[in-house]
Each structure stands twice: as C-alpha cells, then as structure tokens.
Design a protein around this motif. Structure first.
Motif, PDB file in Angstrom:
ATOM      1  N   PHE A   5       0.837  -1.205   0.000  1.00 60.10           N
ATOM      2  CA  PHE A   5       0.000   0.000   0.000  1.00 60.10           C
ATOM      3  C   PHE A   5       0.872   1.255   0.000  1.00 60.10           C
ATOM      4  O   PHE A   5       0.672   2.166  -0.811  1.00 60.10           O
ATOM      5  N   VAL A  22       1.197   4.054  -2.963  1.00 58.33           N
ATOM      6  CA  VAL A  22       0.924   5.490  -2.860  1.00 58.33           C
ATOM      7  C   VAL A  22       2.020   6.275  -3.567  1.00 58.33           C
ATOM      8  O   VAL A  22       1.758   7.209  -4.318  1.00 58.33           O
ATOM      9  N   THR A  35      -6.610   3.746  -7.585  1.00 56.85           N
ATOM     10  CA  THR A  35      -7.304   3.744  -6.298  1.00 56.85           C
ATOM     11  C   THR A  35      -7.771   2.355  -5.892  1.00 56.85           C
ATOM     12  O   THR A  35      -7.688   1.982  -4.724  1.00 56.85           O
ATOM     13  N   ALA A  36      -8.264   1.578  -6.856  1.00 60.05           N
ATOM     14  CA  ALA A  36      -8.788   0.252  -6.518  1.00 60.05           C
ATOM     15  C   ALA A  36      -7.698  -0.625  -5.918  1.00 60.05           C
ATOM     16  O   ALA A  36      -7.908  -1.303  -4.908  1.00 60.05           O
ATOM     17  N   LEU A  83      -4.874   0.371  -4.430  1.00 61.93           N
ATOM     18  CA  LEU A  83      -4.520   0.894  -3.110  1.00 61.93           C
ATOM     19  C   LEU A  83      -5.538   0.445  -2.069  1.00 61.93           C
ATOM     20  O   LEU A  83      -5.198  -0.037  -0.985  1.00 61.93           O
ATOM     21  N   GLY A  84      -6.829   0.622  -2.417  1.00 62.51           N
ATOM     22  CA  GLY A  84      -7.894   0.304  -1.473  1.00 62.51           C
ATOM     23  C   GLY A  84      -7.906  -1.167  -1.113  1.00 62.51           C
ATOM     24  O   GLY A  84      -8.037  -1.524   0.069  1.00 62.51           O
ATOM     25  N   LEU A  85      -7.751  -2.034  -2.113  1.00 60.53           N
ATOM     26  CA  LEU A  85      -7.786  -3.473  -1.831  1.00 60.53           C
ATOM     27  C   LEU A  85      -6.587  -3.887  -0.994  1.00 60.53           C
ATOM     28  O   LEU A  85      -6.716  -4.707  -0.078  1.00 60.53           O
ATOM     29  N   LEU A 126      -4.959  -2.029   1.200  1.00 57.83           N
ATOM     30  CA  LEU A 126      -5.154  -1.555   2.572  1.00 57.83           C
ATOM     31  C   LEU A 126      -6.225  -2.378   3.280  1.00 57.83           C
ATOM     32  O   LEU A 126      -6.080  -2.738   4.457  1.00 57.83           O
ATOM     33  N   THR A 127      -7.316  -2.683   2.545  1.00 60.67           N
ATOM     34  CA  THR A 127      -8.371  -3.514   3.132  1.00 60.67           C
ATOM     35  C   THR A 127      -7.816  -4.865   3.554  1.00 60.67           C
ATOM     36  O   THR A 127      -8.053  -5.339   4.674  1.00 60.67           O
TER      37      THR A 127
END
Lengths: 274, 424
Positions: free
Chosen positions: A32, A36, A42-43, A45-47, A49-50
C-alpha cells in the motif's frame, strides 16, 4: 467457558497461523505504501489496505486471550436494592453533583440570553443589496448586452447587471413568454414587447437559484424544493413552499434596442427574513 | 459459574461491565470512525485551500484544463486527481462520516429503546443528543467545503433557515455565515469544521465516556428456564486492548473496502459552484434529508405575529427539528413520571416490548423522520413511480399527518401483545 485458549500471548504468537497472516499483513501494508508513492490506481490501493487491515484483524483475533467469558450471576435483587453494577463490582459511584449541573445550566442560560440580547442590539440591515440601478444594462454571462429582438422564446436563463457578472445575489432570469402575454399582477410598465419579463433568480423560499423554465405552462421552477412560479402573472407562487412572488425587475429598452433596467428591484430579493 | 479474577488494572476499568450483545458495539464503532475522520481529515487539510478566489486550473483533469476555478474546488480536484492516494483518502473520509453518523443514530435508537436513559443516566443521554447535533453540524460544514455546485444552494438554504428565526435570525445568520454571499462562507465553515466543532465533539465525547464509567453500563437480563432471571455482562478490563484493536481493524477495513468499491463524494465530474447555476439533482448528504424534506413538504406560510414573520423555512427548518429533538429530550422525563422503576431495575437494559409506550414513541419519531427524508427525494420518487412531483408531494404531506399516529398505535398494540406473551 468457550473461546479460551491456553498459553500466554507469546505462545500464541509463535504458532504458524499468526506468523503467516502477520507476514501477509506486513506485505500488503508495504504494498500500500509503495503503491501510494508509485501512483497505483485507487482500486489497487484500497484493496491492499483492506487486505492488510483484515489480516491485522485475524492476527489480533488469534492473539486474543480469554475474553469471551461472560459474568453470569443470578438476579437476586429486590426493588430498592443498590444498582446492579454496584452490587456486582462493589462500585464506588457517587452521583454527579446536582448543584454543578444546575449551576452549569443556569450559566448556559444566562450566556445564551446575553448572546441573544447582543445580537438583537447589534442592529439590522434592510436585506441583500443588488447591483441593479436605473440605466444598468442586462448582459449575458459573457458580458454581451442583449437586444430585445434577440430574446428567444423561453429566454436566456440567467442574465446579469453590466459590470457585475456573476454577482450572486443580482442574478436575474430573463424570459420571453411562450403561451400568452403578461397580465397582472405583473407590472405591465416593466414588460418589454408584452412578453419579455425579468425576475430575480433567487428563490423567495430558501434562496436557491430558480433553475428551470417550463415553456408549456410559462412557469419558473426551483429544483431545490419544487417551488413553482407563474412567469406570466408576476411570478406568483403556484405550488410548493414559496409564499411570495419573485421580485420583478423594471425592464426597458434603450435607444439602441438593448435591454436595460429602468430602476432597481422595488421589493427585497431573496427569502423572507424572520 | 465462577468469576475469574480480573487482572490488576485501573479500578474504574475493572468495575465497568458491558453486556454481550452486538448493539452495544454501535457506540464504539462511532468512536473508531471518529478517529478515522480525525486522521484522514488532518491529512486532507494539508492539501485543501479554504478560499473562493478564482485560480487558473493547472492540474491533470482534462475537463478543467485552462479554466478558472474557485481555489477550494480546484484544491479538492487536485486531491482527487494529483495527490497520490488522494482519491482514496477523500472517499475514506466521506465513507467514515457516513458510518459515523449511522452508528450514532443507531446507538441513540438503542439507548432509547432499551431505556438506558433512565435514572442517573439521563444526564449522559443529554450529552449524547448534543454529540448527535454536533455530528450533523460537522457533516454539513464538511460537505460544503468542497464548493461544488451543491454548495451554493446548500449554504443559501442554511443561511435562510438561520435567518428565518424571528428577531435575531439575520444577525445570527450573519454571525455564523459571514453574510448572504456564498463566497464569504467557505472560510468561516472551514474553521468550524476543522477546529471548533471537532474540539467541541471531543470534549463532549470525553464527558460522555467519563459518565458511562461513572454511571456504570446497563446490564442485560437473560431469561433462563430454571432458577429465575440471570444477569449477563463482560468485565471490560479483561482483554480490552485486544478487543479494541480487533474492532478498530475491522471497522477500518470495512470503511476502506467501501471507499474502494463506491465512489463516495467524488466531485470532479460535478463541477464547481458558479453563481446562478443550479443542477436538477442536488441533494445534501443523506442524514440531512429530514431537514431538507421538512422545508419541501410543509406548505407555504407567510404570517406576521408580533413583528415576527413566520415562514416555511422557520416551520420546517427550525421548529420541526426543535420539536423532534425536544421530544427526544423530554421523553425520558415524561416516562419517569408515569413509569416508576427502582434504581436497580433502571440498570437493566430492558427489552423494548416491555415498554409499549416507548416503542410507540420511537415509531412515531422514526416514521416522521423517514417520511421527511422521502420528501427530500420526492422528485426521484416521482421519476421512479412515474407520477407528477406535485402528486408525490401531496401524498407525502397526507402521510405525514396520518401515518405516524397510526403506526405508533399499531406498534403499541404489537409490543403490548408480545409483552403479555413473554413477561419480564
């Protein structure tokens, strides 16, 4: 007792599952942070971090000590007994000092009264001021003056006082009526060629811009709260929450055929004030 | 059942017991989302500009290349388009705010239904209501910082509602909003949103949690087949850190996943606020729908009494919310007058069915709120149903009068029946 695992937190940490999931969490977290800086979508990064957070949750769940145990005790209290939590834990609760609460409320009340008094004393003004004066030309958002003969059926939407384009509260909606000539309570002296009328664009209900013009009924319509005004009859409200008509702009034509204000608004624009 | 010796911890923590039921996690979920909001919000302030000056846009969004944009909107577009991870950051902030308000509302509903406001806990119930109001104010100020096309109308509506208060309204509105021009408002809202309101919320939250510890948590009665009633709770001090960490990780994962999948609050395609421009589909965030619906559904009113002009924004934007909030505030006092219980009984988290009047009251409150919210979306409803907007509004106005009392009576009747079938 369920959910209790033997051994200390240190023992549990050395088992293979937490180590593996912990490594996954660390890897996803690194991914992650790297993402950055590398500008990943974004997808991704988001996945990442999730996934890292979920892995952390799994590790924490694995490390949890004997936390699922409940205290269960028979309810042997009688009306009038001490509060149950006190009985269970020999609590030392002392009531919040009533005096403090009352004193605080009293202080708040006095403060509020003083504030209201100050506000009321600070004086009032006579409502929003617009840039419309006698002899100010109507212009489009690009600053072009408007010939009366060029106004199409339906109109131009928003026009502005010359020199004050995009001055929010001075916005005016210019309309050539589609279905009929203007009739009272429209001020007929302020109508050009029987059909061209101009009203303040600021809704008299809550102050939104009156956005839409419906040609088949000659009505002006505010998208915020569905207030509807009859453009052929002085913009009186016909439906919705507005109680007053949109103020009409005194409209005339100068020697060159351009539309011009013959005066400022006769009534305050915008919503009614309390 | 033996009680395991609690480890040596601060005494207040050892003596705090929390029942085992999912609904008691709503408050903690709100706290975690508030922390997420604080952290993401601090980072957002590094990039946000609270100014409405027009600046030439030089970012990478092709839509605005070379155009003059208000600095606030341009900075938000820059966060979305050019700051690394900025789009995710904004969405997480927005998604966390939705979870925050939703958790607070459900938490308030839980406290109301379970009668956790009784006795000495009433003071904390009041603190909770203040926190809810602060949360809504935080949401409203935050969504208007974006300075997109919705902001103009939203700020003007806020100014109108504040200004509709008799005698002091105009001065109050000018004090809060710095005047009727939308341009002046953003800088004012910025300081409210990033400093005044968060600090007020943190102070209130500290008081709220301190009072929970001081008053003790309510406990859950559990019915057993033999041996009468049993009380159930978990000693908070045991495993507190691991449970807090678990909840934090799960809530954060949920918010980040939601922000990844749903474009919460993306504004690049919406466009900046420009005077005189209004879109057809402009809505505030969902938790402001009741207020928006109130000033839409209530009829036009224009009466002058004692020099004060009473208008629709006053009735729908001020009086109705005050009435709803006041009802929630006064209900515990009224119930305390007519439904006396011993202090010991007040420490139990009651099953709602055992207090039918309370169920009826909550039903009334929720029905009014839901119908008002539907009112804010009446044009969408009209599109979905295929009926004229005016018809939808008239139907909703009628429902607002008829439905709440009818549903409240039904709820009362149902709760009383269930209560008789299953006595406490």
């Amino acid at each position: 007792m369920t959910g209790v695992r033997p051994g200390s937190a240190g023992d549990r940490l050395r088992r293979p599952v937490p180590v593996g999931v912990g490594a996954v969490a660390a890897a996803l977290l690194v991914a992650f942070v790297a993402g950055v800086f590398l500008g990943w979508p974004t997808a991704a990064l988001g996945l990442a971090l999730t996934g890292a957070l979920l892995a952390v949750a799994v590790v924490v769940g694995q490390l949890r000590g004997p936390v699922a145990q409940e205290l269960v005790w028979p309810d042997e209290r009688h009306p009038g007994d001490a509060p149950v939590a006190t009985a269970a834990a020999a609590a030392v609760a002392t009531p919040v000092r009533r005096r403090w609460v009352l004193g605080g409320l009293g202080g708040l009340g006095i403060g509020a009264l003083a504030g209201v008094g100050l506000l009321a004393w600070s004086g009032r003004d006579g409502g929003p001021v617009t840039a419309w004066r006698r002899g100010v030309h109507l212009v489009t958002a690009e600053g072009q003056r408007i010939r009366a003969t060029d106004v199409p059926v339906g109109g131009f939407g928003t026009v502005w006082p010359e020199g004050s384009v995009r001055a929010d509260l001075s916005a005016v909606v210019l309309v050539r009526l589609a279905t009929q000539e203007a009739e009272p309570p429209t001020v007929l002296d302020w109508v050009v060629g029987d059909r061209i009328v101009a009203y303040s664009k600021i809704c008299t209900h809550a102050g939104c811009p009156v956005g839409l013009y419906q040609e088949d009924t000659d009505s002006l319509f505010c998208p915020c709260h569905q207030a509807t005004f009859d453009a052929a009859r002085g913009a009186v409200p016909t439906f919705g929450p507005a109680s007053r008509p949109l103020p009409q702009l005194p409209l005339g034509v100068d020697d060159d055929g351009f539309l011009v204000a013959t005066d400022g608004f006769a009534t305050p624009i915008g919503p009614v004030r309390g | 059942m033996t009680v395991q010796e609690a480890p040596a911890r601060p005494r207040w923590l050892r003596e705090l017991f929390v029942p085992t039921h999912w609904s008691f996690l709503l408050g903690p979920v709100a706290v975690v989302s508030f922390v997420v909001l604080l952290l993401t919000g601090v980072v957002l302030t590094f990039f946000y500009q609270p100014s409405t000056e027009l600046v030439e846009y030089d970012g990478s969004a092709a839509l605005y290349a070379g155009r003059d944009l208000p600095a606030a909107f341009a900075s938000v577009v820059a966060i979305e388009e050019d700051v690394p991870g900025g789009l995710l950051l904004r969405r997480v902030h927005r998604a966390a705010s939705y979870l925050f308000v939703a958790a607070l509302l459900l938490h308030a509903l839980r406290v109301l239904l379970a009668g956790a406001f009784r006795g000495r806990r009433f003071v904390n119930y009041l603190v909770g209501l203040v926190l809810l109001a602060l949360a809504l104010a935080l949401g409203w100020t935050g969504q208007n910082l974006v300075y997109d096309v919705v902001t103009g109308s939203s700020v003007r509506i806020g100014y109108t509602i504040a200004g509709s208060i008799p005698y002091v309204g105009t001065e109050l509105a000018d004090l809060v909003f710095a005047g009727p021009d939308v341009d002046d408002v953003v800088a004012r809202l910025f300081w409210l949103h990033v400093l005044l309101l968060p600090v007020a919320f943190m102070l209130g939250l500290a008081a709220h949690l301190w009072l929970v510890v001081r008053h003790r948590h309510t406990v859950l009665p559990r019915r057993r087949d033999t041996g009468g009633r049993w009380l159930v709770a978990v000693p908070t001090g045991v495993g507190l850190r691991s449970r807090a960490a678990l909840l934090t990780a799960l809530v954060c994962a949920l918010v980040v996943l939601a922000a990844t999948l749903v474009p919460f609050g993306d504004v690049t395609h919406i466009g900046p606020f420009l005077p005189g421009v209004a879109g057809n589909d402009m809505y505030p965030d969902w938790y402001l729908f009741p207020m928006e619906g109130a000033i839409l559904l209530l009829p036009a009113v224009d009466v002058t009494v004692l020099g004060a002009t009473i208008t629709n924004p006053l009735l729908g934007g001020v009086l109705l919310p005050v009435l709803l909030g006041g009802a929630a505030l006064l209900y515990p006092l009224l119930e305390g007058l007519f439904r006396r219980r011993s202090p010991a009984e007040q420490d139990l988290s009651e099953h709602p069915f055992h207090a039918p009047v309370r169920v009826a009251f909550v039903t009334l409150l929720v029905t009014v709120t839901v119908l008002l919210s539907l009112g804010a979306a009446s044009d969408v409803l009209a599109q979905v149903i295929g009926a004229p907007v005016a018809t939808v509004i008239r139907v909703l106005r009628g429902s607002l009068v008829v439905a709440p009392p009818v549903l409240a009576v039904l709820a009362f009747w149902y709760a009383r029946r269930r209560s008789r079938q299953q006595p406490a």
